[in-house]
Design an enzyme around this catalytic site. Structure first.
Site, PDB file in Angstrom:
ATOM      1  N   LYS A   1      93.759 -21.996  58.383  1.00  0.00           N
ATOM      2  CA  LYS A   1      93.555 -22.520  59.739  1.00  0.00           C
ATOM      3  C   LYS A   1      92.434 -21.828  60.524  1.00  0.00           C
ATOM      4  CE  LYS A   1      97.976 -21.818  60.378  1.00  0.00           C
ATOM      5  NZ  LYS A   1      99.386 -21.777  60.759  1.00  0.00           N
TER       6      LYS A   1
ATOM      7  N   ASP B   1     106.568 -20.265  60.377  1.00  0.00           N
ATOM      8  CA  ASP B   1     106.978 -21.195  61.449  1.00  0.00           C
ATOM      9  C   ASP B   1     107.902 -22.314  60.948  1.00  0.00           C
ATOM     10  OD1 ASP B   1     104.837 -22.263  60.040  1.00  0.00           O
ATOM     11  OD2 ASP B   1     103.699 -22.924  61.778  1.00  0.00           O
TER      12      ASP B   1
HETATM   13  C1  BGC Z   1     100.061 -21.979  56.720  1.00  0.00           C
HETATM   14  C2  BGC Z   1     101.572 -22.076  56.718  1.00  0.00           C
HETATM   15  C3  BGC Z   1     102.074 -22.639  58.026  1.00  0.00           C
HETATM   16  C4  BGC Z   1     101.353 -23.937  58.349  1.00  0.00           C
HETATM   17  C5  BGC Z   1     101.789 -24.527  59.687  1.00  0.00           C
HETATM   18  C6  BGC Z   1      99.441 -23.299  57.122  1.00  0.00           C
HETATM   19  O1  BGC Z   1      98.063 -23.157  57.265  1.00  0.00           O
HETATM   20  O2  BGC Z   1      99.578 -21.614  55.448  1.00  0.00           O
HETATM   21  O3  BGC Z   1     102.137 -20.804  56.489  1.00  0.00           O
HETATM   22  O4  BGC Z   1     103.442 -22.857  57.945  1.00  0.00           O
HETATM   23  O5  BGC Z   1      99.967 -23.718  58.388  1.00  0.00           O
HETATM   24  O6  BGC Z   1     101.528 -23.671  60.734  1.00  0.00           O
END
Ligand code: BGC
Length: 453
Positions: free
Chosen positions: A158, A194
């Site tokens: 992200k 989360d």
């Molecule tokens: C992460 C996860 C997370 C998801 C939603 C992803 O980029 O790898 O760990 O649960 O985003 O936030």
């Protein structure tokens, strides 16, 4: 009435269409990949990691006490104080902190010092700086957990890329930053994803909740597995507890090339301009961080071909990432033939003098991207439900895409029904406050299960 959409636009979005056959293929491939993640011998080379979370207790409603929670992983950072008074009385005080963009790619030390600073400010403001409260840390990135309070960051996602954190236990990094300040007493008892907070929070009110889903900036799901199948958990054959929550980390599905048949040329461009090219393939087709950019790339191609917005190349939309995913929800909220929200978006992007056909084309592009996202999410959920082999389940969901897109819920439900075996019942429920109540519930199980010396 003839369509107002330019045929070139219709052609361009064709690649986003997933028919029933392709969706069934996604489910089949994902099933294989998930099994690999869960099994001990294939786990190291699996792309869907199916991490063990060490959360083995679903809420009973008897959890009590006062907990702190941190929430890092989306577009903002929050600190919370949660008091579980009874099963129906949960008090939450929270504060959101603006997260300086520079911290996303700076040093890990700067990141954790910032978290500790916010935590300290919050504790002092709420007069709890002298209490040693248990803390649940919602850290929403792929972590290899080695216990409830030990999580090794496997990779950033992200848009984050802070140095010196991958391969480290993030609980230690947080605790060290807190100790460097020395002005608050905290005991980090649990680190959680989360999705896990979302599942736990929903399970607190819906006893049949067994899956947690996030469709926000990123996307991922977790579910309740039989402990005997969680082979990467050391005590999987002997544990007295029958269940284990598994954090699928489904965002990485396709990183080995098995999703090429659903990807478009636009997906490949988006991937190249992210800090993690070649990774999080599934997530990049689904989640809010990328949907807007996918739409923008199609629009730019259409402008360049002179089929949208008079071929005018001067607008703000030329800039990468300028088309927020929230615009998709806005544009699709307009009733047919009306363009109130669309006009607002166009205004923000500095596009003037657009025609009705431009607006219809833009809406079609948004629909193509959002419906592919919902279809892929439906495939993911169906894969999990089939794997669990259950006939009835509640799915707790959070995230901006699911919450704010006007048709996401319906699309998800519709495609799941089409893919699931007849007779399987499911309910999609918005899960409130996973990173607050959910984190507190996980922290409560951690405190309860601690061996008494
Ligand atoms: C992460 C996860 C997370 C998801 C939603 C992803 O980029 O790898 O760990 O649960 O985003 O936030």
């Amino acid at each position: 009435m003839p369509s107002l959409v330019n045929p070139e636009v219709e052609m361009a979005v064709k690649g986003f269409i997933l028919d029933q056959e392709k969706m069934a293929e996604v489910v089949e491939r994902m099933t294989k990949e998930m099994k690999m993640g869960l099994a001990k011998d294939t786990h190291p080379r699996a792309v869907i990691k199916c991490f063990v979370t060490y959360v083995q207790d679903l809420p009973t409603g008897k959890e009590r006490g006062k907990y702190l929670a941190l929430d890092l992983g989306g577009s903002n950072f929050r600190v919370l104080l949660v008091t579980l008074n009874s099963d129906s009385d949960v008090e939450t005080i929270s504060k959101s902190f603006e997260f300086p963009k520079s911290l996303m790619s700076g040093s890990g030390k700067a990141l954790f010092d910032f978290l500790a600073e916010c935590l300290s400010e919050f504790c002092i403001e709420n007069g709890v700086q002298d209490e040693t409260l248990p803390l649940g840390f919602t850290f929403s990135f792929p972590c290899q957990q080695q216990g409830l309070s030990k999580g090794i960051l496997v990779a950033w996602t992200k848009g984050f890329s802070c140095e010196g954190v991958v391969g480290k236990n993030v609980v230690t990094l947080l605790q060290e930053a807190i100790d460097r300040r020395g002005d608050v007493k905290i005991n980090t008892v649990a680190i959680l994803n989360d999705t896990v907070g979302t599942l736990m929070s929903c399970a607190h009110s819906h006893k049949n909740c067994r899956i947690g889903l996030i469709v926000g900036t990123g996307s991922n799901a977790c579910y309740v597995e039989k402990t005997v199948n969680a082979e990467c958990f050391e005590g999987y054959q002997t544990s007295p507890k029958p269940s284990m929550i598994i954090n699928c980390e489904w965002g990485a599905f396709g990183d080995n090339g098995v999703l090429e048949f659903v990807r478009t040329s636009y997906d490949k461009v988006v991937d190249r301009i992210t800090p993690n090219p070649g990774r999080q393939t599934f997530e990049k087709c689904i989640s809010g961080m990328y949907m807007g950019e996918l739409v923008r790339l199609v629009v730019i191609e259409m402008i360049n071909k002179d089929v949208m917005f008079h071929g005018d190349k001067s607008q703000k939309i030329q800039k990468a990432w300028s088309f927020n995913s929230s615009y998709i929800s806005d544009i699709e909220s307009d009733p047919p033939g009306e363009y109130r929200s669309c006009n607002k978006v166009l205004n923000e992007l500095g596009i003037i003098g657009s025609q009705e056909s431009d607006k219809e084309s833009l809406k079609l592009i948004c629909e193509a991207v959002s419906s592919r996202s919902a279809k892929l999410c439906a495939c993911g959920l169906v894969t999990i439900i089939n794997k669990m082999n259950i006939n009835e389940v509640v799915i707790g969901i959070d995230g901006s895409v699911y919450r704010f897109h006007p048709k996401y819920h319906e699309m998800l439900q519709f495609h799941m029904r089409k893919l699931l075996k007849p007779g399987v019942k499911f309910e999609l429920v918005v899960s409130e406050d996973g990173s607050g109540k959910g984190a507190a519930l996980v922290a409560a199980t951690a405190v309860q299960n601690k061996p008494k010396i």
